[in-house]
Write a protein that holds these residues in place. Structure first.
Motif, mmCIF file in Angstrom:
data_model
loop_
_atom_site.group_PDB
_atom_site.id
_atom_site.type_symbol
_atom_site.label_atom_id
_atom_site.label_comp_id
_atom_site.label_asym_id
_atom_site.label_seq_id
_atom_site.Cartn_x
_atom_site.Cartn_y
_atom_site.Cartn_z
ATOM 1 N N GLU A 87 -64.918 -18.746 50.048
ATOM 2 C CA GLU A 87 -63.742 -18.357 49.270
ATOM 3 C C GLU A 87 -63.682 -16.869 48.942
ATOM 4 O O GLU A 87 -63.246 -16.477 47.860
ATOM 5 C CB GLU A 87 -63.615 -19.231 48.021
ATOM 6 C CG GLU A 87 -63.458 -20.693 48.371
ATOM 7 C CD GLU A 87 -63.369 -21.622 47.169
ATOM 8 O OE1 GLU A 87 -63.553 -21.163 46.018
ATOM 9 O OE2 GLU A 87 -63.122 -22.817 47.396
ATOM 10 N N TYR A 88 -64.095 -16.046 49.913
ATOM 11 C CA TYR A 88 -63.911 -14.607 49.777
ATOM 12 C C TYR A 88 -62.509 -14.209 50.215
ATOM 13 O O TYR A 88 -62.052 -13.108 49.900
ATOM 14 C CB TYR A 88 -64.922 -13.842 50.630
ATOM 15 C CG TYR A 88 -66.311 -13.774 50.052
ATOM 16 C CD1 TYR A 88 -66.602 -14.189 48.753
ATOM 17 C CD2 TYR A 88 -67.348 -13.255 50.812
ATOM 18 C CE1 TYR A 88 -67.880 -14.111 48.243
ATOM 19 C CE2 TYR A 88 -68.630 -13.161 50.306
ATOM 20 C CZ TYR A 88 -68.890 -13.590 49.020
ATOM 21 O OH TYR A 88 -70.161 -13.495 48.522
ATOM 22 N N ILE A 89 -61.870 -15.094 50.963
ATOM 23 C CA ILE A 89 -60.545 -14.802 51.506
ATOM 24 C C ILE A 89 -59.780 -16.112 51.629
ATOM 25 O O ILE A 89 -60.394 -17.170 51.813
ATOM 26 C CB ILE A 89 -60.683 -14.067 52.853
ATOM 27 C CG1 ILE A 89 -59.416 -13.326 53.178
ATOM 28 C CG2 ILE A 89 -61.106 -14.973 53.958
ATOM 29 C CD1 ILE A 89 -59.663 -12.104 54.015
ATOM 30 N N ASN A 90 -58.466 -16.047 51.532
ATOM 31 C CA ASN A 90 -57.705 -17.296 51.623
ATOM 32 C C ASN A 90 -57.564 -17.755 53.072
ATOM 33 O O ASN A 90 -57.728 -16.972 54.009
ATOM 34 C CB ASN A 90 -56.361 -17.193 50.885
ATOM 35 C CG ASN A 90 -55.323 -16.393 51.635
ATOM 36 O OD1 ASN A 90 -55.088 -16.579 52.823
ATOM 37 N ND2 ASN A 90 -54.662 -15.485 50.930
ATOM 38 N N LYS A 91 -57.260 -19.019 53.202
ATOM 39 C CA LYS A 91 -57.210 -19.674 54.515
ATOM 40 C C LYS A 91 -56.204 -19.011 55.462
ATOM 41 O O LYS A 91 -56.493 -18.839 56.645
ATOM 42 C CB LYS A 91 -56.866 -21.150 54.320
ATOM 43 C CG LYS A 91 -56.819 -21.948 55.582
ATOM 44 C CD LYS A 91 -56.479 -23.401 55.301
ATOM 45 C CE LYS A 91 -56.455 -24.190 56.598
ATOM 46 N NZ LYS A 91 -56.183 -25.600 56.375
ATOM 47 N N ASP A 92 -55.047 -18.630 54.948
ATOM 48 C CA ASP A 92 -54.016 -18.034 55.807
ATOM 49 C C ASP A 92 -54.456 -16.700 56.405
ATOM 50 O O ASP A 92 -54.259 -16.450 57.588
ATOM 51 C CB ASP A 92 -52.709 -17.859 55.026
ATOM 52 C CG ASP A 92 -52.067 -19.189 54.659
ATOM 53 O OD1 ASP A 92 -52.326 -20.202 55.359
ATOM 54 O OD2 ASP A 92 -51.322 -19.221 53.666
ATOM 55 N N ILE A 93 -55.050 -15.862 55.577
ATOM 56 C CA ILE A 93 -55.531 -14.574 56.080
ATOM 57 C C ILE A 93 -56.684 -14.792 57.058
ATOM 58 O O ILE A 93 -56.739 -14.150 58.110
ATOM 59 C CB ILE A 93 -55.942 -13.637 54.927
ATOM 60 C CG1 ILE A 93 -54.697 -13.214 54.140
ATOM 61 C CG2 ILE A 93 -56.686 -12.407 55.446
ATOM 62 C CD1 ILE A 93 -54.983 -12.416 52.895
ATOM 63 N N ALA A 94 -57.593 -15.692 56.733
ATOM 64 C CA ALA A 94 -58.715 -15.984 57.627
ATOM 65 C C ALA A 94 -58.209 -16.470 58.985
ATOM 66 O O ALA A 94 -58.686 -16.015 60.035
ATOM 67 C CB ALA A 94 -59.642 -17.018 56.997
ATOM 68 N N ASN A 95 -57.236 -17.369 58.965
ATOM 69 C CA ASN A 95 -56.666 -17.864 60.224
ATOM 70 C C ASN A 95 -56.007 -16.744 61.024
ATOM 71 O O ASN A 95 -56.159 -16.670 62.247
ATOM 72 C CB ASN A 95 -55.648 -18.979 59.963
ATOM 73 C CG ASN A 95 -56.299 -20.294 59.646
ATOM 74 O OD1 ASN A 95 -57.420 -20.580 60.057
ATOM 75 N ND2 ASN A 95 -55.599 -21.134 58.892
ATOM 76 N N GLU A 96 -55.272 -15.883 60.337
ATOM 77 C CA GLU A 96 -54.602 -14.765 61.007
ATOM 78 C C GLU A 96 -55.617 -13.813 61.637
ATOM 79 O O GLU A 96 -55.452 -13.382 62.780
ATOM 80 C CB GLU A 96 -53.713 -14.008 60.008
ATOM 81 C CG GLU A 96 -53.017 -12.808 60.597
ATOM 82 C CD GLU A 96 -52.064 -13.109 61.751
ATOM 83 O OE1 GLU A 96 -51.884 -12.219 62.599
ATOM 84 O OE2 GLU A 96 -51.518 -14.234 61.810
ATOM 85 N N ARG A 97 -56.679 -13.484 60.922
ATOM 86 C CA ARG A 97 -57.696 -12.573 61.470
ATOM 87 C C ARG A 97 -58.434 -13.210 62.648
ATOM 88 O O ARG A 97 -58.751 -12.543 63.625
ATOM 89 C CB ARG A 97 -58.694 -12.150 60.397
ATOM 90 C CG ARG A 97 -58.102 -11.373 59.256
ATOM 91 C CD ARG A 97 -57.454 -10.049 59.676
ATOM 92 N NE ARG A 97 -56.880 -9.432 58.499
ATOM 93 C CZ ARG A 97 -55.601 -9.542 58.149
ATOM 94 N NH1 ARG A 97 -54.745 -10.215 58.913
ATOM 95 N NH2 ARG A 97 -55.153 -8.974 57.050
ATOM 96 N N ARG A 98 -58.711 -14.515 62.551
ATOM 97 C CA ARG A 98 -59.359 -15.197 63.680
ATOM 98 C C ARG A 98 -58.451 -15.196 64.898
ATOM 99 O O ARG A 98 -58.920 -15.005 66.025
ATOM 100 C CB ARG A 98 -59.778 -16.609 63.286
ATOM 101 C CG ARG A 98 -60.972 -16.642 62.339
ATOM 102 C CD ARG A 98 -61.547 -18.028 62.175
ATOM 103 N NE ARG A 98 -60.630 -18.965 61.564
ATOM 104 C CZ ARG A 98 -60.610 -19.296 60.274
ATOM 105 N NH1 ARG A 98 -61.480 -18.738 59.430
ATOM 106 N NH2 ARG A 98 -59.745 -20.174 59.812
ATOM 107 N N LEU A 99 -57.167 -15.378 64.685
ATOM 108 C CA LEU A 99 -56.204 -15.326 65.786
ATOM 109 C C LEU A 99 -56.178 -13.930 66.407
ATOM 110 O O LEU A 99 -56.204 -13.785 67.634
ATOM 111 C CB LEU A 99 -54.809 -15.716 65.285
ATOM 112 C CG LEU A 99 -53.678 -15.648 66.307
ATOM 113 C CD1 LEU A 99 -53.915 -16.640 67.452
ATOM 114 C CD2 LEU A 99 -52.344 -15.929 65.633
ATOM 115 N N GLN A 100 -56.151 -12.913 65.561
ATOM 116 C CA GLN A 100 -56.177 -11.534 66.064
ATOM 117 C C GLN A 100 -57.462 -11.260 66.846
ATOM 118 O O GLN A 100 -57.425 -10.632 67.903
ATOM 119 C CB GLN A 100 -56.070 -10.538 64.906
ATOM 120 C CG GLN A 100 -54.708 -10.483 64.261
ATOM 121 C CD GLN A 100 -54.730 -9.587 63.050
ATOM 122 O OE1 GLN A 100 -55.186 -9.974 61.977
ATOM 123 N NE2 GLN A 100 -54.245 -8.376 63.209
ATOM 124 N N ALA A 101 -58.578 -11.719 66.316
ATOM 125 C CA ALA A 101 -59.861 -11.524 67.008
ATOM 126 C C ALA A 101 -59.850 -12.250 68.343
ATOM 127 O O ALA A 101 -60.328 -11.711 69.353
ATOM 128 C CB ALA A 101 -61.019 -12.008 66.134
#
Length: 121
Positions: A87-101
């Protein structure tokens, strides 16, 4: 393809620069310095290995550095799973960064294939 004279012209480098900035912004307030350092290091590793490989002496070395950049991108993706889990980051941002990666890893992979194919000619 037109001859590229500087690494700054590479789309994979441009994308990695954007992603690195986003990583820094995502965790700039995070006080878990060990985590923050690691996630920032793997993001920066992607863009720096693309740049360093480009500045080396030939496509074989460049390919090796692109491979390292791609692996660092995988590490970054993994770090975002952990960031979400603790819980250092919310799910939506985490998903977006994983998609970008993931998109960046695919782009690096395609670029590596392009270099292999041009060297066979």
């Amino acid at each position: 393809m037109a001859t590229i004279k500087d690494f700054e012209e590479l789309e994979v480098w441009k994308s990695s620069r954007v992603l690195s900035k986003q990583v820094y912004l995502d965790f700039k307030e995070n006080r878990d310095y060990g985590f923050r350092d690691q996630v920032q290091r793997c993001a920066v590793s992607v863009m720096n290995n693309i740049a360093e490989g480009f500045c080396r002496n030939g496509d074989k070395e460049f390919h090796q550095f692109l491979n390292i950049a791609k692996a660092s991108c995988g590490e970054l993706k993994s770090m975002y799973y952990l960031a979400e889990d603790i819980e250092y980051i919310n799910k939506d941002i985490a998903n977006e960064r994983r998609l970008q990666a993931n998109q960046l890893m695919n782009g690096i992979g395609k670029f590596m294939q392009y270099l292999r194919n041009t060297n066979k000619k």
